[in-house]
Scaffold this active site. Structure first.
Site, PDB file in Angstrom:
ATOM      1  N   GLU A 195      -4.409  64.837  47.017  1.00 58.93           N
ATOM      2  CA  GLU A 195      -5.155  63.878  47.760  1.00 58.93           C
ATOM      3  C   GLU A 195      -5.647  64.680  49.023  1.00 58.93           C
ATOM      4  O   GLU A 195      -6.920  64.317  49.251  1.00 58.93           O
ATOM      5  CB  GLU A 195      -4.168  62.842  48.403  1.00 58.93           C
ATOM      6  CG  GLU A 195      -3.849  61.662  47.675  1.00 58.93           C
ATOM      7  CD  GLU A 195      -2.966  60.702  48.045  1.00 58.93           C
ATOM      8  OE1 GLU A 195      -2.948  59.614  47.976  1.00 58.93           O
ATOM      9  OE2 GLU A 195      -1.750  61.043  48.934  1.00 58.93           O
ATOM     10  N   CYS A 205     -13.709  49.452  52.079  1.00 62.18           N
ATOM     11  CA  CYS A 205     -14.810  49.020  53.128  1.00 62.18           C
ATOM     12  C   CYS A 205     -14.123  48.646  54.356  1.00 62.18           C
ATOM     13  O   CYS A 205     -13.187  47.658  53.908  1.00 62.18           O
ATOM     14  CB  CYS A 205     -15.881  48.229  52.680  1.00 62.18           C
ATOM     15  SG  CYS A 205     -16.654  48.820  51.099  1.00 62.18           S
ATOM     16  N   LYS A 244       0.263  64.010  46.888  1.00 62.83           N
ATOM     17  CA  LYS A 244      -0.147  64.468  48.430  1.00 62.83           C
ATOM     18  C   LYS A 244      -0.761  65.431  48.517  1.00 62.83           C
ATOM     19  O   LYS A 244      -1.786  65.735  48.988  1.00 62.83           O
ATOM     20  CB  LYS A 244       1.227  64.678  49.213  1.00 62.83           C
ATOM     21  CG  LYS A 244       2.028  63.463  49.752  1.00 62.83           C
ATOM     22  CD  LYS A 244       1.447  62.703  50.862  1.00 62.83           C
ATOM     23  CE  LYS A 244       0.644  61.725  50.538  1.00 62.83           C
ATOM     24  NZ  LYS A 244       1.316  60.637  49.830  1.00 62.83           N
ATOM     25  N   HIS A 278       8.146  70.975  27.364  1.00 63.02           N
ATOM     26  CA  HIS A 278       7.505  70.626  26.432  1.00 63.02           C
ATOM     27  C   HIS A 278       5.798  70.839  26.723  1.00 63.02           C
ATOM     28  O   HIS A 278       5.280  69.657  26.405  1.00 63.02           O
ATOM     29  CB  HIS A 278       7.859  69.249  26.067  1.00 63.02           C
ATOM     30  CG  HIS A 278       9.281  69.276  25.848  1.00 63.02           C
ATOM     31  ND1 HIS A 278      10.073  69.630  24.556  1.00 63.02           N
ATOM     32  CD2 HIS A 278      10.381  68.748  26.214  1.00 63.02           C
ATOM     33  CE1 HIS A 278      11.308  69.770  24.541  1.00 63.02           C
ATOM     34  NE2 HIS A 278      11.586  69.004  25.649  1.00 63.02           N
ATOM     35  N   ARG A 333     -10.535  52.836  55.522  1.00 68.00           N
ATOM     36  CA  ARG A 333     -10.602  51.737  54.460  1.00 68.00           C
ATOM     37  C   ARG A 333     -12.016  52.486  53.453  1.00 68.00           C
ATOM     38  O   ARG A 333     -12.144  52.080  52.360  1.00 68.00           O
ATOM     39  CB  ARG A 333     -11.037  50.662  54.980  1.00 68.00           C
ATOM     40  CG  ARG A 333      -9.980  49.900  55.763  1.00 68.00           C
ATOM     41  CD  ARG A 333     -10.342  48.498  56.116  1.00 68.00           C
ATOM     42  NE  ARG A 333     -10.451  47.678  54.905  1.00 68.00           N
ATOM     43  CZ  ARG A 333      -9.780  46.795  54.580  1.00 68.00           C
ATOM     44  NH1 ARG A 333      -8.566  47.088  54.941  1.00 68.00           N
ATOM     45  NH2 ARG A 333      -9.782  46.161  53.291  1.00 68.00           N
ATOM     46  N   LYS A 379      -7.815  53.846  52.143  1.00 66.42           N
ATOM     47  CA  LYS A 379      -6.499  53.529  52.164  1.00 66.42           C
ATOM     48  C   LYS A 379      -6.203  52.397  51.495  1.00 66.42           C
ATOM     49  O   LYS A 379      -5.169  52.231  51.167  1.00 66.42           O
ATOM     50  CB  LYS A 379      -6.238  53.273  53.792  1.00 66.42           C
ATOM     51  CG  LYS A 379      -5.013  53.018  54.161  1.00 66.42           C
ATOM     52  CD  LYS A 379      -4.252  54.300  54.740  1.00 66.42           C
ATOM     53  CE  LYS A 379      -2.927  54.107  55.011  1.00 66.42           C
ATOM     54  NZ  LYS A 379      -2.116  54.972  54.132  1.00 66.42           N
ATOM     55  N   ASN A 428     -17.102  43.479  51.631  1.00 70.40           N
ATOM     56  CA  ASN A 428     -16.261  44.397  51.259  1.00 70.40           C
ATOM     57  C   ASN A 428     -15.825  43.656  49.688  1.00 70.40           C
ATOM     58  O   ASN A 428     -15.276  42.541  49.787  1.00 70.40           O
ATOM     59  CB  ASN A 428     -15.155  44.254  52.128  1.00 70.40           C
ATOM     60  CG  ASN A 428     -13.719  45.075  51.705  1.00 70.40           C
ATOM     61  OD1 ASN A 428     -13.775  45.913  50.631  1.00 70.40           O
ATOM     62  ND2 ASN A 428     -12.683  44.531  52.443  1.00 70.40           N
ATOM     63  N   GLY A 429     -15.867  44.451  48.716  1.00 69.39           N
ATOM     64  CA  GLY A 429     -15.496  43.760  47.556  1.00 69.39           C
ATOM     65  C   GLY A 429     -16.549  43.946  46.213  1.00 69.39           C
ATOM     66  O   GLY A 429     -17.301  44.928  46.450  1.00 69.39           O
ATOM     67  N   GLU A 469       5.442  62.558  43.854  1.00 69.27           N
ATOM     68  CA  GLU A 469       4.856  62.160  45.234  1.00 69.27           C
ATOM     69  C   GLU A 469       4.385  63.620  45.690  1.00 69.27           C
ATOM     70  O   GLU A 469       3.214  63.324  46.505  1.00 69.27           O
ATOM     71  CB  GLU A 469       5.722  61.485  46.057  1.00 69.27           C
ATOM     72  CG  GLU A 469       5.495  61.095  47.475  1.00 69.27           C
ATOM     73  CD  GLU A 469       4.072  60.341  47.729  1.00 69.27           C
ATOM     74  OE1 GLU A 469       3.826  59.608  46.540  1.00 69.27           O
ATOM     75  OE2 GLU A 469       3.649  60.172  48.798  1.00 69.27           O
ATOM     76  N   TRP A 493     -16.830  52.418  51.330  1.00 74.22           N
ATOM     77  CA  TRP A 493     -16.493  53.134  50.199  1.00 74.22           C
ATOM     78  C   TRP A 493     -17.125  52.703  49.133  1.00 74.22           C
ATOM     79  O   TRP A 493     -16.876  51.450  48.511  1.00 74.22           O
ATOM     80  CB  TRP A 493     -14.830  52.762  50.155  1.00 74.22           C
ATOM     81  CG  TRP A 493     -14.330  53.818  49.050  1.00 74.22           C
ATOM     82  CD1 TRP A 493     -13.597  54.820  49.285  1.00 74.22           C
ATOM     83  CD2 TRP A 493     -13.697  53.534  47.579  1.00 74.22           C
ATOM     84  NE1 TRP A 493     -13.039  55.438  48.008  1.00 74.22           N
ATOM     85  CE2 TRP A 493     -13.160  54.410  47.066  1.00 74.22           C
ATOM     86  CE3 TRP A 493     -14.339  52.194  46.898  1.00 74.22           C
ATOM     87  CZ2 TRP A 493     -12.847  54.627  45.852  1.00 74.22           C
ATOM     88  CZ3 TRP A 493     -13.637  52.457  45.463  1.00 74.22           C
ATOM     89  CH2 TRP A 493     -13.129  53.428  45.139  1.00 74.22           C
TER      90      TRP A 493
HETATM   91  C1  G6P Z   1      -4.532  54.087  47.746  1.00 72.82           C
HETATM   92  C2  G6P Z   1      -4.041  54.827  48.879  1.00 72.82           C
HETATM   93  C3  G6P Z   1      -2.691  55.459  48.445  1.00 72.82           C
HETATM   94  C4  G6P Z   1      -1.746  53.993  48.049  1.00 72.82           C
HETATM   95  C5  G6P Z   1      -2.423  53.421  47.133  1.00 72.82           C
HETATM   96  C6  G6P Z   1      -1.541  51.936  46.849  1.00 72.82           C
HETATM   97  O1  G6P Z   1      -4.956  54.802  46.548  1.00 72.82           O
HETATM   98  O2  G6P Z   1      -4.797  56.161  49.423  1.00 72.82           O
HETATM   99  O3  G6P Z   1      -1.970  55.851  49.653  1.00 72.82           O
HETATM  100  O4  G6P Z   1      -0.413  54.582  47.823  1.00 72.82           O
HETATM  101  O5  G6P Z   1      -3.583  53.081  47.533  1.00 72.82           O
HETATM  102  O6  G6P Z   1      -1.671  51.175  48.072  1.00 72.82           O
HETATM  103  P1  G6P Z   1      -0.866  50.280  48.562  1.00 72.82           P
HETATM  104  O7  G6P Z   1      -1.391  49.712  50.078  1.00 72.82           O
HETATM  105  O8  G6P Z   1      -0.946  49.027  47.800  1.00 72.82           O
HETATM  106  O9  G6P Z   1       0.436  50.691  48.974  1.00 72.82           O
END
Ligand code: G6P
Length: 612
Positions: A492, A2, A489, A508, A27, A607, A100-101, A485, A74
Site C-alpha cells: 500500500e 470520494c 501494508k 510449495h 477518501r 480509505k 460519490n458512488g 497484513e 477517487w
Molecule cells: C480500503 C482501505 C483499507 C481497508 C479496506 C476495508 O481498501 O484502504 O485500509 O482495510 O478498505 O475498509 P473498512 O473500512 O471496511 O475496514
C-alpha cells in the site's frame, strides 16, 4: 469513495468547503472541484490532483459566496483529469452537481440523452445523471426537487449527490443511497459532508441522512423527504468527536501519529470493558446477545482489506477458545456467490469505515436471509454500524492515514475480548487460561509502548531494504494473518510488491523466488510453532534469502541467524498479533518515507471504498 462537502449560511462558503475537502482527502484525492454561486451565476473550478492544487489554481480569484459544494475524487468512470473532476454542469448551464458512488445504468440513459441532442464534456456517470435531471425538469415542467425524485427512481446504483441551481442560490439539494452523508446544523448555517470531520469545528449537532432520503438544505432550514415526497423527521444526534483527534498533533504524517496512538487507542478500547481487577469483560453488544453468539452453529466473518486480516485472526481465536466453526469471507466474493446462510448463523462484519460497499451489501443480503449481524466498526453512526443487529465499536478515533493501523489493533482487541467472553460463557476455556489471557490482554498497551520507545532498529532495517523489488512475509498460526497484513501494508504505502504466505506453505511455490536479493520477513515470536518457524528460516537461509525477523525479547536463537531483528515483548501467542503487527506497520512506514511516497495518500487507494 470520494469526499463531498457543502455549505450554505452567512459565512464565506469557499474556505469552509476547501478546509472540509482537505479533511476528506483520505477518501480519494485524484482531482478536486468546487462550485459557488456568485451574483446569480454558477462558477465551477476544478483540477486534476489534490486539494492543494485547486487552491493554487484559484488563488487571486474572487471566490466570494455564501453557498458552495466541493468534491475530492477517487476515479470510477473516466481517468483522473480536469474535465472528469466534479462538480459537473448541466447542458443548460444552470445546475451543478457532484457525486460519490456509481450509477450502474448510466449507459442506456446516456444513449437516450445523446439522441435528444445532449452533449457530454466528461466520461463520468455523474454528468449523465445531472443531464437526466435537467431533461426531466424540462419535459415535466416541474421543480428541481421533483425532477431529482423522478430521476432517482430510475437509476440503479449508489450515490450521495449535492446539487445546486443558479436560479435558487439559497438551496442545496442532497440525496443519498449507499454513500454516506451527514448534515451539521449550525447557527444560520448548514454543513454537508461525507463524514463528520469537516463539520466538527462548527457544530456538534448532526443528522445522518438515510438511504432514499432527499435533503433540502437552506441557511436556516433542513427538510428531509423520502422518495415518495413524504416529510421525514430529522434525527439530530450529538457528535462525540474532538477536533484534536483529526489533526496531526506534531507528527509528520497521520500514519505515524496513528501508529503512535495505539497504546492509547487499545487502552480506550479495553477501558470500561476489560475489568482487570474483577477479571470480567463487559461488552453490552455481546452481553445482550450472548446466547445467539455462543449457540451459533457457525460464525461467518465478512470484511475487506486489513479488516479481513482481523477476521482471519478471529478464525484462529474463536475456533480455539470457543470451539465454534468460523469462516472468513471476502465481502466482494461472499455477496455474489449465493452463499448458504441459515437463520441461526451469526455474521460478524468488520469494518473501519463502516461504509465499505461490498461489506455493506453482503450484510444486507445476509440479514434478509435471517442471519444475526454483529458489527465491529470504528466509525460511529456509519452505515454498517446502523445495519448491524448488535455490535462493538473499536473506539480508535478517526483514522485518516489511508493504510489502516490503529483501527486494525482496535479490531483485534475487540475480537480478543469478545472471544474470551464467549469462551467463558460456554465454559470452553479453563478458568486458569481465561485469567491468564485477561491479564495478557490488559498488558498490551504498555507493551506496545515499549515497542514504540525504540523504533530506530526498524528504521535502519527499512533503509537497508528500501530498494528491494519484492518482499516475502511469512508466519504461522496467529502470526499468519500478521504476515498477510505486513505484506499488504508494504504494498500500500511503498509500491513494493510483497506477498504474505503461511511459513510452511512457502515450500510449495514462493521458495522458488528466493535468492540473495529477496528480503523475507518472518513473524517469529515465541509460540507453539516457534521451532517449526526456525526450521523455515533455515530453509530460506540455505537459499541465501535475506532474513528479517520479528522476535520475542530474550530470543537468543534468531539473532544468530540474522542481523535484522525487530524485538517485541513476550506475550501469549493468542494475543501476540497485537504486538507483532506494530513493527510491520513501522517497517512499511519507514520504507515509504525513504522512497519519498506520500504515505497518508498513496496512489490509487482510498480509505473508504464505497463502490464495488
Ligand atoms: C480500503 C482501505 C483499507 C481497508 C479496506 C476495508 O481498501 O484502504 O485500509 O482495510 O478498505 O475498509 P473498512 O473500512 O471496511 O475496514
Amino acid at each position: 469513495m470520494c469526499g463531498i462537502v457543502g455549505y450554505i449560511g452567512k459565512s464565506e462558503a469557499y474556505p469552509i468547503v476547501i478546509k472540509g475537502l482537505r479533511r476528506l482527502e483520505y477518501r480519494g484525492y485524484d482531482s478536486t472541484g468546487v462550485a459557488i454561486i456568485q451574483d446569480g451565476k454558477l462558477q465551477v473550478h476544478k483540477k486534476k490532483g489534490k486539494v492543494a492544487e485547486l487552491e493554487e489554481a484559484v488563488l487571486g480569484k474572487n471566490m466570494h459566496s455564501h453557498i458552495a459544494i466541493g468534491h475530492t475524487r477517487w476515479a470510477t468512470h473516466g481517468e483522473p483529469s480536469d474535465r472528469n473532476a466534479h462538480p459537473h454542469l448541466s447542458n443548460n448551464g444552470r445546475l451543478a452537481m457532484l457525486h460519490n458512488g456509481i450509477i450502474e445504468n448510466y449507459a442506456p440513459i446516456k444513449k437516450e440523452l445523446v439522441l435528444k441532442g445532449y452533449t457530454f464534456k466528461s466520461d463520468t456517470d455523474t454528468e449523465v445523471l445531472l443531464n437526466f435531471i435537467q431533461d426531466i425538469q424540462d419535459n415535466n415542467k416541474c421543480d428541481l426537487e421533483e425532477a431529482l425524485r423522478i430521476a432517482l427512481k430510475r437509476i440503479v446504483g449508489a450515490y450521495c449527490i449535492l446539487l445546486i441551481d443558479q436560479d435558487d442560490p439559497e438551496t442545496i439539494i442532497a440525496a443519498r443511497k449507499g454513500s454516506p452523508l451527514v448534515i451539521g446544523i449550525g447557527k444560520d448555517a448548514h454543513y454537508l459532508a461525507s463524514d463528520a470531520s469537516p463539520i466538527i469545528e462548527y457544530t456538534k449537532e448532526v443528522v445522518y441522512v438515510n438511504d432514499y432520503e432527499i435533503a433540502i438544505v437552506r441557511k436556516d432550514e433542513l427538510i428531509l423527504k423520502n422518495l415518495g415526497n413524504e416529510k421525514q423527521t430529522p434525527f439530530i444526534q450529538k457528535l462525540d468527536m474532538e477536533l484534536a483527534a483529526i489533526e496531526k498533533g506534531g507528527y509528520e504524517h497521520f500514519m505515524l501519529k496513528e501508529i503512535f496512538e495505539q497504546p492509547d487507542t487499545i487502552y480506550d478500547c479495553l477501558r470500561g470493558r476489560l475489568l482487570h481487577e474483577q477479571l470480567e469483560i463487559v461488552m453490552a453488544g455481546v452481553d445482550n446477545n450472548i446466547e445467539a453468539l455462543t449457540k451459533a452453529s457457525r460464525i461467518i466473518i465478512v470484511a475487506c482489506g486489513t479488516s479481513w486480516h482481523a477476521g482471519l485472526y478471529a478464525e484462529y481465536l474463536i475456533e480455539e477458545l470457543c470451539r465454534i466453526p468460523v469462516e472468513v469471507e471476502y465481502a466482494s466474493e461472499f455477496r455474489y456467490r449465493n452463499p448458504v446462510i441459515h437463520a441461526g448463523d451469526v455474521i460478524i462484519a468488520i469494518s473501519q469505515s463502516g461504509e465499505t460497499a461490498d461489506t455493506l451489501v453482503a450484510l444486507e443480503s445476509a440479514k434478509e436471509k435471517g442471519a444475526f449481524i454483529f458489527g465491529i466498526v470504528n466509525a460511529v453512526g456509519s452505515s454498517i454500524a446502523r445495519l448491524s443487529n448488535a455490535g462493538a465499536y473499536t473506539h480508535a478515533g478517526p483514522e485518516i492515514g489511508v493504510a489502516s493501523t490503529k483501527a486494525f489493533t482496535g479490531q483485534l482487541t475487540v475480537l480478543a475480548m469478545m472471544a474470551l467472553k464467549m469462551a467463558k460463557f460456554k465454559a470452553s476455556i479453563t478458568e486458569e487460561r481465561y485469567v491468564h489471557l485477561v491479564n495478557e490482554l490488559a498488558s498490551v498497551p504498555e507493551k506496545v509502548k515499549e515497542i514504540l520507545n525504540n523504533t530506530s532498529v526498524i528504521e535502519k532495517i527499512a533503509l537497508k531494504f528500501k530498494d528491494a523489488k519484492d518482499f516475502l512475509y511469512l508466519g504461522r498460526g496467529y502470526n499468519f494473518p500478521i504476515a498477510l497484513e505486513g505484506a499488504l501494508k508494504l504494498k500500500e504505502i511503498t509500491y513494493i510488491h510483497a506477498e504474505g504466505y503461511p511459513a510452511a506453505e512457502m515450500k510449495h511455490g514462493p521458495i522458488a523466488l528466493v535468492d540473495e536479493t529477496l528480503p523475507v520477513v518472518f513473524v517469529a515470536t515465541k509460540d507453539m510453532y516457534y521451532d517449526k518457524v526456525v526450521s523455515n528460516i533455515q530453509e530460506i537461509k540455505a537459499r541465501k534469502g535475506q532474513i528479517i525477523a520479528v522476535a520475542s525479547v530474550g530470543d537468543l536463537v534468531l539473532p544468530t541467524m540474522s542481523d535484522n531483528i525487530m524485538f517485541v515483548p513476550e506475550i501469549d501467542e493468542v494475543i501476540a498479533p497485537l504486538l507483532s503487527v506494530i513493527p510491520m506497520q513501522l517497517l512499511s512506514y519507514y520504507v515509504g518515507i525513504a522512497k519519498g511516497i506520500d504515505v497518508d495518500k498513496p496512489r490509487n487507494l482510498a480509505k473508504s471504498v464505497t463502490v464495488e
